[in-house]
Enzyme design. Structure first.
Site, mmCIF file in Angstrom:
data_model
loop_
_atom_site.group_PDB
_atom_site.id
_atom_site.type_symbol
_atom_site.label_atom_id
_atom_site.label_comp_id
_atom_site.label_asym_id
_atom_site.label_seq_id
_atom_site.Cartn_x
_atom_site.Cartn_y
_atom_site.Cartn_z
ATOM 1 N N ASN A 271 0.817 -1.212 0.000
ATOM 2 C CA ASN A 271 0.000 0.000 0.000
ATOM 3 C C ASN A 271 0.858 1.271 0.000
ATOM 4 O OD1 ASN A 271 -2.480 -1.310 -0.061
ATOM 5 N ND2 ASN A 271 -2.602 -1.474 2.168
ATOM 6 N N HIS A 273 2.970 2.464 2.153
ATOM 7 C CA HIS A 273 3.289 3.143 3.409
ATOM 8 C C HIS A 273 4.039 2.173 4.318
ATOM 9 C CE1 HIS A 273 -1.096 1.985 4.629
ATOM 10 N NE2 HIS A 273 -0.288 0.999 4.859
ATOM 11 N N CYS A 308 2.613 6.533 7.690
ATOM 12 C CA CYS A 308 3.981 7.031 7.566
ATOM 13 C C CYS A 308 4.470 6.694 6.167
ATOM 14 C CB CYS A 308 4.878 6.398 8.624
ATOM 15 S SG CYS A 308 6.602 6.908 8.539
#
Length: 398
Positions: A271, A273, A308
């Site tokens: 994804n 991240h 993040c």
């Protein structure tokens, strides 16, 4: 969906031991299951193998990249009950069970599975559950309806309780299932137990919500997706649901801090991240080594605030809960708390500090990961960890 396979045969020349046929060489086609103990013609072997490789390459060349990926992955398009490759099966109608052997690279110096290995197993069995369900599309656990609506799963909360860590070579069974969480969320729970004894090593529960992959904003669950996943819901809990304990926000006054943590390429998942296992690693790096040498994590609660990304610079803060000793201690008859066999007398407490040896160290820590921005910092995850003395396990004699 077709799969291509080839049988390769190798021509080998055998030299006869018969003196009457010393000038004869017979060409035999044999099926090789082991290594050859007789001489063979290298040039013939190379030529035959070359033909086979060319044949396989020509088949792959005729497939589009997408069709080749589909062929290689072989994702089921309808519900399956057994996955012999992953040692998994559907149980209780819609739950999933997978048998796993704890491998050498999943254990630490004490020959027990690491916390990171446990978390990886939770993630892997969850994805394998979706795989067998027939709902998996071309995404990281996303269903067909989710891909159609540009949606991905993101975890908002994770709780793990560990009673004992599996040892190297041990066979464990991991059960996982899903349930409803409000109108727009989903819960996923796990149980990890020893196949030999049935002892439950660990329990975990998590809450998941949907995020738009393009806008990176949280999204409501479309009815199309609800219709896909709701038949798989089970009303069962691995960890009894209680009133959640509020996790305070740490600041620059935190006792331990590590700054300028930067994600690497292999920290990112599908994804795009940072994977949540990496968050845990960053959190635990702030705890003193002396404490980690003598203690092991027995509980963890993580509350995720934002994702993040690869460009973020992360700061990890950690603060010991000095009342964690008293809250986690056993009471004697005289009401003096006992921690790991030590009496916690009032003289070891002084002001806001905790004095004494590592045996009297706090058993609970509060954590915070945040990104450092030019104008302001943003929270990634808040967490609490609970610890206990390490068990001295010697699974193998030396």
């Amino acid at each position: 969906m077709a799969a291509c396979c080839c049988r390769i045969t190798f021509p080998v020349r055998w030299i006869s031991n018969n003196t009457h046929d010393s000038n004869k060489q017979n060409l035999h086609i044999i099926k090789i299951k082991g290594t050859l103990s007789r001489p063979h013609k290298v040039d013939s072997l190379s030529q035959t193998a070359g033909v086979a490789i060319t044949s396989v390459a020509s088949v792959a060349k005729n497939l589009s990249p997408l069709k080749e990926q589909i062929t290689r992955q072989n994702i089921p398009n309808k519900k399956q009950y057994v996955d012999s490759h992953r040692q998994g099966l559907i149980c209780e109608g819609v739950g999933y069970r997978q048998t796993v052997v704890i491998r050498s690279y999943e254990v630490g110096p004490d020959k027990t599975a690491t916390l990171e290995s446990i978390l990886h197993l939770l993630q892997e069995t969850a994805l394998n559950h979706v795989w067998l369900s027939g709902l998996l599309s071309n995404g990281f656990g996303a269903t067909h309806g989710m891909v159609k609506n540009n949606l991905i799963w993101v975890v908002s909360k994770l709780q793990v309780q560990v009673d004992q860590y599996p040892i190297w070579g041990e066979v464990v069974e991991i059960d996982t299932w899903v349930g409803a969480s409000g109108k727009n969320g989903m819960k996923r729970d796990w149980l990890i137990r020893s196949q030999a004894t049935g002892h439950v090593f660990a329990r975990a529960t998590s809450t998941w919500v949907m995020m738009n992959e393009k806008t990176r904003r949280l999204s409501k669950m479309p009815e199309e997706v609800r219709a896909e996943i709701s038949p798989w819901f089970i009303e069962k809990q691995a960890i009894k649901e209680e009133v959640p304990e509020k996790i305070p926000k740490l600041d620059e006054k935190a006792r331990y801090a590590i700054t300028n943590l930067k994600p690497k390429r292999n920290d990112l998942d599908m994804n795009h991240h940072v994977n949540n296992v990496k968050y845990v690693r960053w959190m635990l790096e702030t705890i003193p080594d002396q404490f980690l040498e003598s203690h092991q994590l027995s509980g963890m609660i993580l509350e995720y605030r934002r994702e993040c990304k690869s460009s973020d610079i992360v700061q990890s803060l950690c603060d010991p809960e000095e009342d964690g000793i008293i809250n986690s201690g056993l009471k004697q008859a005289n009401d003096n708390p006992l921690i790991n066999g030590f009496s916690l007398a009032s003289e070891i407490m002084e002001g806001n500090g905790l004095l004494g040896s590592k045996d009297k160290a706090p058993l609970r820590y509060t954590h915070l990961l945040l990104t450092k921005g030019e104008t302001r910092n943003e929270e990634i995850v808040r967490a609490k960890t609970t610890w206990k003395k390490k068990q001295k396990i010697k699974p193998f004699s030396t």
